[in-house]
Enzyme design. Structure first.
Site, PDB file in Angstrom:
ATOM      1  N   GLY A 255       0.817  -1.360   0.051  1.00 42.19           N
ATOM      2  CA  GLY A 255       0.009   0.028   0.051  1.00 42.19           C
ATOM      3  C   GLY A 255       0.834   1.215   0.067  1.00 42.19           C
ATOM      4  O   GLY A 255       1.871   1.276   0.710  1.00 42.19           O
ATOM      5  N   SER A 288       2.449  -2.398   4.474  1.00 41.37           N
ATOM      6  CA  SER A 288       2.434  -0.999   4.130  1.00 41.37           C
ATOM      7  C   SER A 288       3.905  -0.485   3.467  1.00 41.37           C
ATOM      8  O   SER A 288       4.719  -1.139   3.678  1.00 41.37           O
ATOM      9  CB  SER A 288       2.101  -0.101   5.469  1.00 41.37           C
ATOM     10  OG  SER A 288       3.233  -0.329   6.261  1.00 41.37           O
ATOM     11  N   ASP A 289       3.881   0.569   2.907  1.00 39.50           N
ATOM     12  CA  ASP A 289       5.117   1.361   2.919  1.00 39.50           C
ATOM     13  C   ASP A 289       5.908   1.818   4.133  1.00 39.50           C
ATOM     14  O   ASP A 289       4.829   1.693   5.266  1.00 39.50           O
ATOM     15  CB  ASP A 289       5.116   2.577   1.765  1.00 39.50           C
ATOM     16  CG  ASP A 289       6.472   2.601   1.211  1.00 39.50           C
ATOM     17  OD1 ASP A 289       7.553   2.538   1.463  1.00 39.50           O
ATOM     18  OD2 ASP A 289       6.134   3.102  -0.041  1.00 39.50           O
ATOM     19  N   CYS A 290       6.795   2.086   4.421  1.00 35.55           N
ATOM     20  CA  CYS A 290       7.577   2.195   5.652  1.00 35.55           C
ATOM     21  C   CYS A 290       7.580   3.974   6.005  1.00 35.55           C
ATOM     22  O   CYS A 290       8.131   4.553   5.408  1.00 35.55           O
ATOM     23  CB  CYS A 290       8.952   1.987   5.458  1.00 35.55           C
ATOM     24  SG  CYS A 290       9.290   0.083   4.936  1.00 35.55           S
ATOM     25  N   ALA A 292       3.962   3.958   6.605  1.00 32.10           N
ATOM     26  CA  ALA A 292       2.673   4.448   5.937  1.00 32.10           C
ATOM     27  C   ALA A 292       1.546   4.327   6.837  1.00 32.10           C
ATOM     28  O   ALA A 292       0.563   5.314   6.917  1.00 32.10           O
ATOM     29  CB  ALA A 292       2.338   3.678   4.588  1.00 32.10           C
TER      30      ALA A 292
END
Length: 896
Positions: A255, A288-290, A292
């Site tokens: 995401g 998630s992206d880091c 996010a």
């Protein structure tokens, strides 16, 4: 004890959170009502019955085992598993696991040994899906080999990046396989298959389709919201993702940081559950992206606090947090009844299903990939594949009067000039390969000339201590990194005779430190001490030096690093001054290298004049320019699409001194080179072509390889031809699909040293109805004197419709190798359900097909096409279809 009113309010809030994003997403993007599992067509089998990806039976077995294991976990143990660095659960014999093993965008992001291939934008220029499969099979072989030896993990956060090259200002264009959804979908599926393997019971690694979705700006990615209407969403932005799920069976989706129509992607139930799982049948986990998840609360301000944001994410369908927000806040969210333990258990089960499919809970002999030996890493076969990929990725943009190829035997002096000529420009997310051939080195070696380096590279380090590792530097070389207090590095013997200064090229994002240089052993005589300042970034390089006195003869060098806490500095290269003159090589051409300028810096008159002097009496000048990660990268979009710094001035000065100049663009993105296109006789595009780029460039320059690459994106003349970067409406002149002006280079453009003729375009059927397909064929002949490759491209224009449709749209392509005089036929199978015939009807909330006459084009670029053939699409009124029943990838083709 909570009051009845408080409990009721919290229950209402939980119900609100679980439905808000779903309802908003459905309304915003026109998802049809009544979605059910019965609508999902997984399409994981090819027409000939060969299975693609993990079998349903293997998936169910892994899921059942995962459920049984998760049922034994406490709530806190479940929550602990939702981070990328998942700790061990000793009482259940669950080992720790790293879900962010690393990146594998174009090779492992790892210290040597490793193989580095061209970046995806460069690989897309090959228009060769089979090559993609071979490249990413090699990458996953190396990933498995490292895990078999070192147990580093098997879960990678790239490839594929499927945010397309819709705007060249985006900082991560090099990661995207072009601007076209058909091309990106086709090669994206091959990336996934290469990474995940073809075994029906076990995954080799996990690939990750990212950044879901519409994350095409980076300066503001953690708080921006993309405004996207339903037609753009369904026709353009989702297609490649859909393909990697339905046909690639990818097991991880990431995401995005950004929001879509006001809803953060990692809190968007419509995206992560309704679309991914219910409609497309996605079987893996969403990460998630880091970090996010934290961004849902701040800076998106979509949740009132981190506990609510964490509950939103998991309820939306985000299973894993790259970061610590879920682990830190989900217990509070459960206590506040924002989320139930069963919701958390579902996320953990998805994670452990994939771990079981990776074979991490089975005996090694059961999983076939555990037998991959470490010898595959940086093997001769992988080095050869890196060279083959580099060759196929090169695009000949211009070649007036057959300026190229160059005749080696006629050359007495070659000037190699430009800020990127001496660098092996690998691009972002690059590992540190032992092979790194710059254009200068490749040209010199091709001419039999020994390359002269006045300095010692970091890669020549003989030994180290204290955790030092090699990594790729922004200047195309390697550097020592992760240097801390009292760590050390040894370098081989060097002659100190006559040397009066020790120089090092260094960087530091912190306060810097000191480097003591000792001779022959770590506690040997101290030659000098260098003071390293903070430079503001780990890849912002400066030279530091210290005097040398009274040292003669050869000595090995031991560098001892001293300073405060944490990482101190990086070291890229060492140099003893004054430098020795290059050795004379009688009977060979002279190859002179002068950078002329830097990528971003202002004009340096001394550097410029040295380059001009080198160019004046050269038989040919090879200029190597472009943009690199100083200009655009993750987290940073560029503001201009022209060449940066003093490069334009350098090019014009060199051309004025010697018009026999060829430009090689060693670049991570397209550039507006209008003056260069008008004046220079030849231009080659070499977009971050991997570790063997210098060899491949030299082979093309000297005619040892005939270039056959094609641009996977439109090259614009200026930003005036583009809408604002935050405008996601493709119909406003973005990409070749809707671009109405004159590009610098069109999508699909690429020249050759030979000539090809396309003729006899034939469409077998005059009309096409539901469930039917027709053959489209063309003859191709090599009419020149050299063997070469041409990419035959099939485009369609749909029948006139009530809404604006693309000018033309790619639906198939075939790379064809031909000897001089050879003729072949290329045949495409064009189906009625080809997505390019259909458009999203916002009122019906479905794809519809407008009956009428479609035009069929074949050519060798989007701007060089044979006269159109016609095909009537038969239907009653407007036939409707679900998105997942339409063709996502290039239509089937063959050479006969």
């Amino acid at each position: 004890m909570k009051s009845q009113n408080t409990l009721s309010n919290e229950l209402n809030r939980r119900e609100f959170l679980s439905t808000l994003t779903m309802a908003t997403g459905v309304l915003a993007l026109g998802l049809g009502a009544g979605i059910s599992a019965a609508e999902i067509d997984l399409r994981r089998k090819l027409d000939d019955g060969r299975h693609v990806g993990i079998s349903d039976a293997a998936y169910r077995r892994a899921q059942k085992r995962a459920q049984a294991l998760v049922e034994q976990m406490t709530l806190d143990e479940k929550i602990s598993q939702l981070g990328a660095q998942a700790p061990a659960i000793k009482r259940l014999s669950v080992p720790a696991y790293n879900y962010y093993t690393g990146e594998a965008l174009h090779g492992l992001l790892h210290s040597p040994p490793v193989t580095s291939f061209p970046v995806p934008l460069a690989l897309a220029a090959t228009w060769n899906p089979e090559l993609f499969l071979r490249v990413y099979t090699a990458v996953s072989d190396e990933a498995r080999a490292y895990d078999n030896r070192d147990k580093i993990g098997l879960s990678y956060y790239s490839p594929p990046t499927l945010n397309l090259h819709r705007d060249p200002r985006w900082g991560r264009c090099e990661e995207a396989p072009g601007e076209d959804p058909c091309l990106a979908a086709t090669v994206g599926v091959q990336m996934v298959r290469g990474m995940q393997g073809k075994n029906s019971d076990y995954l080799k690694t996990t690939a990750c389709s990212k950044h879901f979705i519409c994350n095409n700006t980076d300066d503001d990615r953690t708080w921006v919201s993309a405004t996207v209407d339903p037609r753009n969403f369904w026709e353009y932005y989702t297609r490649a993702y859909r393909a990697t799920i339905l046909e690639g069976d990818v097991f991880t989706v990431m995401g995005a940081y950004s929001a879509l129509n006001g809803i953060p992607c990692c809190a968007n139930h419509f995206l992560l559950t309704d679309l991914l799982r219910h409609r497309w049948g996605f079987r893996g986990y969403v990460t998630s992206d880091c970090d996010a998840i934290d961004n849902i609360y701040d800076p998106h301000h979509y949740a009132a606090n981190e506990a609510i944001g964490s509950a939103m994410a998991v309820l939306a369908g985000c299973d894993l947090n790259c970061g610590g927000t879920l682990q830190a806040n989900l217990r509070a969210a459960v206590d506040q009844e924002l989320i139930g333990e069963e919701d958390i258990a579902l996320a953990v089960t998805r994670l452990f299903t994939v771990r079981h499919l990776l074979g991490l809970f089975d005996l090694p002999e059961k999983a076939p990939y555990t037998q991959i030996p470490f010898g595959v890493v940086d093997s001769p076969a992988h080095r050869a594949l890196a060279l083959e990929a580099a060759r196929q990725s090169l695009v000949l943009l211009k070649n007036d009067s057959q300026f190229l190829p160059l005749n080696k035997t006629a050359l007495k002096k070659v000037a190699v000039i430009g800020p990127l000529a001496g660098q092996c420009h690998l691009g972002g997310y690059s590992g540190t390969p032992l092979v790194r051939i710059s254009p200068y080195q490749g040209i010199a070696e091709s001419l039999g000339v020994a390359i002269y380096r006045p300095y010692i590279t970091a890669a020549e380090m003989a030994a180290s201590g204290g955790g030092i590792r090699l990594q790729a530097s922004s200047e195309g070389e390697t550097n020592l990194a992760f240097i801390s207090n009292e760590s050390w590095a040894e370098f081989p013997k060097t002659d100190f005779s006559g040397k009066t200064e020790f120089q090092a090229r260094v960087s530091s994002a912190g306060n810097g430190g000191r480097i003591e240089v000792h001779l022959d052993q770590l506690d040997g005589p101290k030659a000098c001490t260098l003071s390293v300042p903070g430079t503001g970034d780990w890849q912002k390089w400066v030279n530091v030096s210290a005097p040398l006195t009274g040292i003669n003869g050869e000595h090995s060098m031991f560098l001892k690093f001293l300073g405060g806490n944490g990482y101190l500095l990086n070291v890229e290269r060492l140099q003893l001054n004054p430098v020795s003159p290059p050795p004379v090589q009688p009977g060979l051409p002279e190859v002179v290298f002068k950078p002329g300028c830097t990528v971003m810096g202002q004009k340096d008159e001394k550097m410029l004049q040295e380059a001009v002097a080198a160019a004046k009496d050269a038989d040919v000048v090879v200029l190597v320019c472009g943009v690199n990660e100083e200009v655009d990268r993750e987290g940073h979009d560029r503001q201009t699409i022209e060449l940066t710094g003093a490069q334009p001035e350098l090019i014009q000065a060199i051309y004025a001194a010697n018009p026999k100049t060829v430009l090689v663009l060693s670049t991570n993105n397209s550039v507006a080179i209008n003056w260069e296109q008008e004046h220079l006789p030849a231009i080659i595009c070499a977009m971050c072509a991997g570790q063997a780029q210098g060899t491949a460039i030299a082979e093309v320059l000297f005619g040892d390889y005939n270039p056959g690459g094609k641009l996977p994106c439109t090259w614009y003349r200026s930003l005036d031809q583009l809408p604002p970067i935050h405008d996601y409406d493709i119909r406003k002149g973005r990409t070749y699909l809707y671009f109405e002006s004159d590009p610098l280079y069109p999508f699909g453009h690429g020249l050759s040293y030979t000539m090809f003729r396309l003729d006899h375009l034939q469409v077998e059927a005059r009309a096409l109805g539901p469930d039917e397909k027709t053959k489209v064929s063309v003859e191709i002949t090599n009419t020149g004197r050299s063997a070469g490759a041409e990419v035959v491209q099939l485009y369609v224009t749909p029948p006139p419709s009530p809404v604006k449709r693309p000018n033309k749209q790619l639906v198939g392509f075939q790379r064809v190798e031909l000897q001089p005089g050879e003729q072949k036929s290329v045949v495409f199978d064009l189906p009625f359900n080809e997505q390019a015939f259909w458009y999203w009807n916002e009122e019906a909330r479905r794809f519809v097909l407008q009956p009428g006459v479609a035009k069929i084009f074949i050519g060798n670029s989007s701007a060089n096409l044979l006269p159109a053939a016609e095909l009537t699409l038969k239907a009653r009124d407007q036939t409707q279809a679900e998105p997942d029943t339409l063709n996502s990838v290039a239509v089937e083709s063959r050479v006969v």
